[in-house]
Scaffold this motif. Structure first.
Motif, PDB file in Angstrom:
ATOM      1  N   GLN A   1       5.648 -11.792  20.962  1.00 22.50           N
ATOM      2  CA  GLN A   1       5.202 -10.873  19.913  1.00 22.50           C
ATOM      3  C   GLN A   1       6.256  -9.804  19.624  1.00 22.50           C
ATOM      4  N   MET A   2       6.905  -9.285  20.661  1.00 19.55           N
ATOM      5  CA  MET A   2       7.960  -8.302  20.434  1.00 19.55           C
ATOM      6  C   MET A   2       9.129  -8.907  19.657  1.00 19.55           C
ATOM      7  N   THR A   3       9.502 -10.131  20.016  1.00 16.77           N
ATOM      8  CA  THR A   3      10.637 -10.775  19.348  1.00 16.77           C
ATOM      9  C   THR A   3      10.313 -11.083  17.898  1.00 16.77           C
ATOM     10  N   VAL A   4       9.119 -11.555  17.635  1.00 17.58           N
ATOM     11  CA  VAL A   4       8.692 -11.806  16.256  1.00 17.58           C
ATOM     12  C   VAL A   4       8.695 -10.500  15.461  1.00 17.58           C
ATOM     13  N   ALA A   5       8.222  -9.415  16.064  1.00 21.47           N
ATOM     14  CA  ALA A   5       8.213  -8.124  15.380  1.00 21.47           C
ATOM     15  C   ALA A   5       9.630  -7.664  15.050  1.00 21.47           C
ATOM     16  N   ALA A   6      10.564  -7.822  16.005  1.00 19.70           N
ATOM     17  CA  ALA A   6      11.958  -7.450  15.753  1.00 19.70           C
ATOM     18  C   ALA A   6      12.556  -8.315  14.647  1.00 19.70           C
ATOM     19  N   ALA A   7      12.204  -9.604  14.618  1.00 19.60           N
ATOM     20  CA  ALA A   7      12.701 -10.502  13.579  1.00 19.60           C
ATOM     21  C   ALA A   7      12.170 -10.099  12.206  1.00 19.60           C
ATOM     22  N   ARG A   8      10.907  -9.710  12.146  1.00 18.77           N
ATOM     23  CA  ARG A   8      10.354  -9.253  10.861  1.00 18.77           C
ATOM     24  C   ARG A   8      11.113  -8.028  10.361  1.00 18.77           C
ATOM     25  N   MET A   9      11.384  -7.086  11.268  1.00 21.50           N
ATOM     26  CA  MET A   9      12.154  -5.902  10.888  1.00 21.50           C
ATOM     27  C   MET A   9      13.534  -6.282  10.363  1.00 21.50           C
ATOM     28  N   ALA A  10      14.190  -7.226  11.066  1.00 22.38           N
ATOM     29  CA  ALA A  10      15.551  -7.624  10.695  1.00 22.38           C
ATOM     30  C   ALA A  10      15.576  -8.294   9.323  1.00 22.38           C
ATOM     31  N   VAL A  11      14.607  -9.158   9.074  1.00 17.19           N
ATOM     32  CA  VAL A  11      14.557  -9.843   7.776  1.00 17.19           C
ATOM     33  C   VAL A  11      14.291  -8.837   6.660  1.00 17.19           C
ATOM     34  N   GLU A  12      13.371  -7.922   6.895  1.00 16.49           N
ATOM     35  CA  GLU A  12      13.108  -6.890   5.892  1.00 16.49           C
ATOM     36  C   GLU A  12      14.350  -6.042   5.651  1.00 16.49           C
ATOM     37  N   ASP A  13      15.048  -5.692   6.735  1.00 13.36           N
ATOM     38  CA  ASP A  13      16.260  -4.882   6.623  1.00 13.36           C
ATOM     39  C   ASP A  13      17.348  -5.613   5.850  1.00 13.36           C
ATOM     40  N   SER A  14      17.364  -6.932   5.958  1.00 14.18           N
ATOM     41  CA  SER A  14      18.403  -7.735   5.288  1.00 14.18           C
ATOM     42  C   SER A  14      18.168  -7.880   3.789  1.00 14.18           C
ATOM     43  N   GLY A  15      16.959  -7.581   3.331  1.00 14.33           N
ATOM     44  CA  GLY A  15      16.644  -7.755   1.926  1.00 14.33           C
ATOM     45  C   GLY A  15      16.234  -9.161   1.546  1.00 14.33           C
ATOM     46  N   TYR A  16      16.120 -10.056   2.529  1.00 10.54           N
ATOM     47  CA  TYR A  16      15.690 -11.422   2.240  1.00 10.54           C
ATOM     48  C   TYR A  16      14.192 -11.446   1.934  1.00 10.54           C
ATOM     49  N   ALA A  17      13.825 -12.028   0.786  1.00 13.05           N
ATOM     50  CA  ALA A  17      12.428 -12.355   0.554  1.00 13.05           C
ATOM     51  C   ALA A  17      12.094 -13.586   1.388  1.00 13.05           C
ATOM     52  N   PRO A  18      10.896 -13.664   1.952  1.00  4.02           N
ATOM     53  CA  PRO A  18      10.547 -14.832   2.769  1.00  4.02           C
ATOM     54  C   PRO A  18      10.776 -16.154   2.056  1.00  4.02           C
ATOM     55  N   SER A  19      10.495 -16.221   0.763  1.00  2.00           N
ATOM     56  CA  SER A  19      10.699 -17.471   0.019  1.00  2.00           C
ATOM     57  C   SER A  19      12.176 -17.838  -0.051  1.00  2.00           C
ATOM     58  N   SER A  20      13.041 -16.838  -0.205  1.00  2.00           N
ATOM     59  CA  SER A  20      14.490 -17.097  -0.247  1.00  2.00           C
ATOM     60  C   SER A  20      14.988 -17.557   1.107  1.00  2.00           C
ATOM     61  N   LEU A  21      14.452 -16.961   2.161  1.00  2.00           N
ATOM     62  CA  LEU A  21      14.856 -17.350   3.505  1.00  2.00           C
ATOM     63  C   LEU A  21      14.447 -18.789   3.797  1.00  2.00           C
ATOM     64  N   ARG A  22      13.254 -19.170   3.361  1.00  2.00           N
ATOM     65  CA  ARG A  22      12.769 -20.534   3.597  1.00  2.00           C
ATOM     66  C   ARG A  22      13.619 -21.578   2.887  1.00  2.00           C
ATOM     67  N   ALA A  23      14.294 -21.180   1.834  1.00  4.18           N
ATOM     68  CA  ALA A  23      15.118 -22.124   1.070  1.00  4.18           C
ATOM     69  C   ALA A  23      16.476 -22.380   1.727  1.00  4.18           C
ATOM     70  N   LYS A  24      16.801 -21.645   2.769  1.00  7.49           N
ATOM     71  CA  LYS A  24      18.100 -21.748   3.428  1.00  7.49           C
ATOM     72  C   LYS A  24      18.040 -22.679   4.642  1.00  7.49           C
ATOM     73  N   ARG A  25      19.188 -23.329   4.905  1.00  9.24           N
ATOM     74  CA  ARG A  25      19.338 -24.003   6.198  1.00  9.24           C
ATOM     75  C   ARG A  25      19.575 -22.920   7.241  1.00  9.24           C
ATOM     76  N   SER A  26      18.759 -22.900   8.282  1.00  7.54           N
ATOM     77  CA  SER A  26      18.774 -21.729   9.149  1.00  7.54           C
ATOM     78  C   SER A  26      18.775 -22.101  10.629  1.00  7.54           C
ATOM     79  N   LEU A  27      19.130 -21.100  11.417  1.00  7.19           N
ATOM     80  CA  LEU A  27      19.122 -21.185  12.868  1.00  7.19           C
ATOM     81  C   LEU A  27      18.350 -19.995  13.398  1.00  7.19           C
ATOM     82  N   VAL A  28      17.502 -20.235  14.385  1.00  3.87           N
ATOM     83  CA  VAL A  28      16.883 -19.149  15.145  1.00  3.87           C
ATOM     84  C   VAL A  28      17.346 -19.312  16.588  1.00  3.87           C
ATOM     85  N   ALA A  29      18.195 -18.402  17.048  1.00  5.91           N
ATOM     86  CA  ALA A  29      18.759 -18.461  18.403  1.00  5.91           C
ATOM     87  C   ALA A  29      18.338 -17.212  19.154  1.00  5.91           C
TER      88      ALA A  29
END
Length: 403
Positions: free
Chosen positions: A74-102
């Motif tokens: 839960q802490m890691t997911v919360a930090a990831a949500r903050m990071a994505v919001e900070d990056s300016g990525y809309a969730p739909s735009s992020l889903r359209a990318k080839r991505s890695l979660v490490a």
């Protein structure tokens, strides 16, 4: 490959959960104030221990409606949500990318093991909580992050490279972006210590009874911490194309592993790791403005690490060295990621994070550890060091972004 010929990898978002503050603003305020998040352990019965101190995250509320995730997840997911919001990525735009979660982690949701063990003693195996029993596998942490954003064209990986795991995750992301395998990466680390981990280190005599005091003559050991830190990495081309704010550039990284001793890193290999990171990044030692030390506050680690710094910098004065485990504790798999986020904030806001709880400098640690109080400065190039059990070493070089 010359740095000018490689894909430039940049950080466009950061998120953090820590004992001194959550989110970029909370963490920044804690670092600048030299806040220390240590306190008495509250999550297990400490009877039988002469001392039990830890950097718990007091203001993170576990979501009881999401019991498929343990506290680390839960802490890691919360930090990831903050990071994505900070990056300016809309969730739909992020889903359209080839991505890695490490995600680097030492124990994942192993705090559940404590609860399951207690349940087994009380009730036997037949009545164990099936949900709790299923959620402490390390691989569930990055999978949970990927599911949070609905990512489908994604590779979720857990990096159990103990206390260097956060830097391993960042290095993995850099390679994946440069190779063209992915377009964006969410990388970092998360951990919550459990009774087993605490008891192991306590029996080794490595736990401080009061606080972590890196480089201090009277230091008495490490103090565990919990939390998570996640960074959004992408190529500079990708960031420019979407008009993103660039927080910093990841110039490069390096890894070494000596397998010399379970808990005592070999200085020559630590030196080789740091030198290799600078060489890979095309950075001369004289260009480094700030070093984030592993800085555990143990008698063995700190002089060894300072000796490695002396070898790496040679005739060049060793730059200021921050030991932020004095503030946030040793967050294990998240430790290096916490340091990288702190490095980015230091560059962005013009200060050197302090090493707190400091009294008298150990003569065997002849460095400027920025004692007790943050210092105004303009760090432009930062070296982040991380060491793990078994000799797993990882160093990352970050630089203030220049167009």
């Amino acid at each position: 490959m010359p740095a000018t010929d490689r894909t430039r990898v940049v950080v466009t978002g950061i998120g953090v959960i820590s004992s001194i503050g959550n989110g970029r603003d909370g963490y920044l305020a804690g670092l600048r104030a030299g806040r220390c998040g240590v306190g008495d352990v509250t999550f297990f019965d400490t009877e039988g221990f002469a001392h039990a101190r830890m950097h718990e995250v007091r203001d993170f509320v576990y979501d009881e409606d999401r019991t498929e995730h343990g506290l680390t997840t839960q802490m890691t997911v919360a930090a990831a949500r903050m990071a994505v919001e900070d990056s300016g990525y809309a969730p739909s735009s992020l889903r359209a990318k080839r991505s890695l979660v490490a995600i680097g982690t030492t124990d994942g949701d192993a705090r559940d093991v404590d609860e399951l063990t207690a349940d087994e003693v009380r009730k036997g195996l037949a009545d164990l909580d099936v949900v709790r029993a299923s959620r402490f596998r390390l691989g569930r942490v990055p999978v949970a992050v990927a599911k949070e954003f609905g990512l489908t064209d994604v590779e979720p990986i857990a990096l159990p490279d103990v206390c260097a795991a956060g830097n391993y995750a960042i290095g993995n992301a850099v390679d994946a972006i440069r190779s063209g395998d992915v377009e964006v990466a969410l990388c970092g680390g998360g951990d919550t210590p459990n009774r087993k981990v605490f008891a192991n280190m306590y029996r080794l005599g490595a736990i401080s009874p009061e606080a972590c005091r890196p480089f201090d003559a009277d230091r008495s050991g490490v103090v565990f911490g919990e939390g998570a830190a996640v960074l959004v990495l992408e190529s500079l081309e990708s960031a420019r194309a979407r008009g993103a704010r660039v927080l910093a550039e990841v110039l490069d990284y390096n890894l070494t592993c000596d397998a010399f001793h379970p808990t005592r890193p070999l200085r020559d290999m630590v030196t080789a790791c740091l030198r290799g990171a600078l060489e890979n990044a095309g950075v001369a030692p004289s260009e480094v403005d700030l070093v984030f030390a592993h800085g555990t506050g143990t008698k063995a680690n700190d002089p060894m690490e300072c000796a490695a710094f002396a070898e790496v910098f040679g005739d060049t004065p060793i730059p200021p060295v921050s030991g932020i485990k004095s503030m946030i504790g040793h967050t294990m798999g998240a430790a290096a990621a916490h340091s990288c986020v702190a490095a980015i904030l230091a560059m962005e806001h013009g200060f050197l994070p302090p090493t707190v709880n400091h009294g008298v400098l150990d003569p065997d640690c002849p460095i400027d550890c920025v004692p007790n109080t943050a210092r105004p400065a303009r760090p432009r190039t930062v070296l982040v060091n991380a060491l793990g059990f078994g000799g797993a070493n990882a160093a990352v070089v970050l630089r203030e972004y220049e167009d």
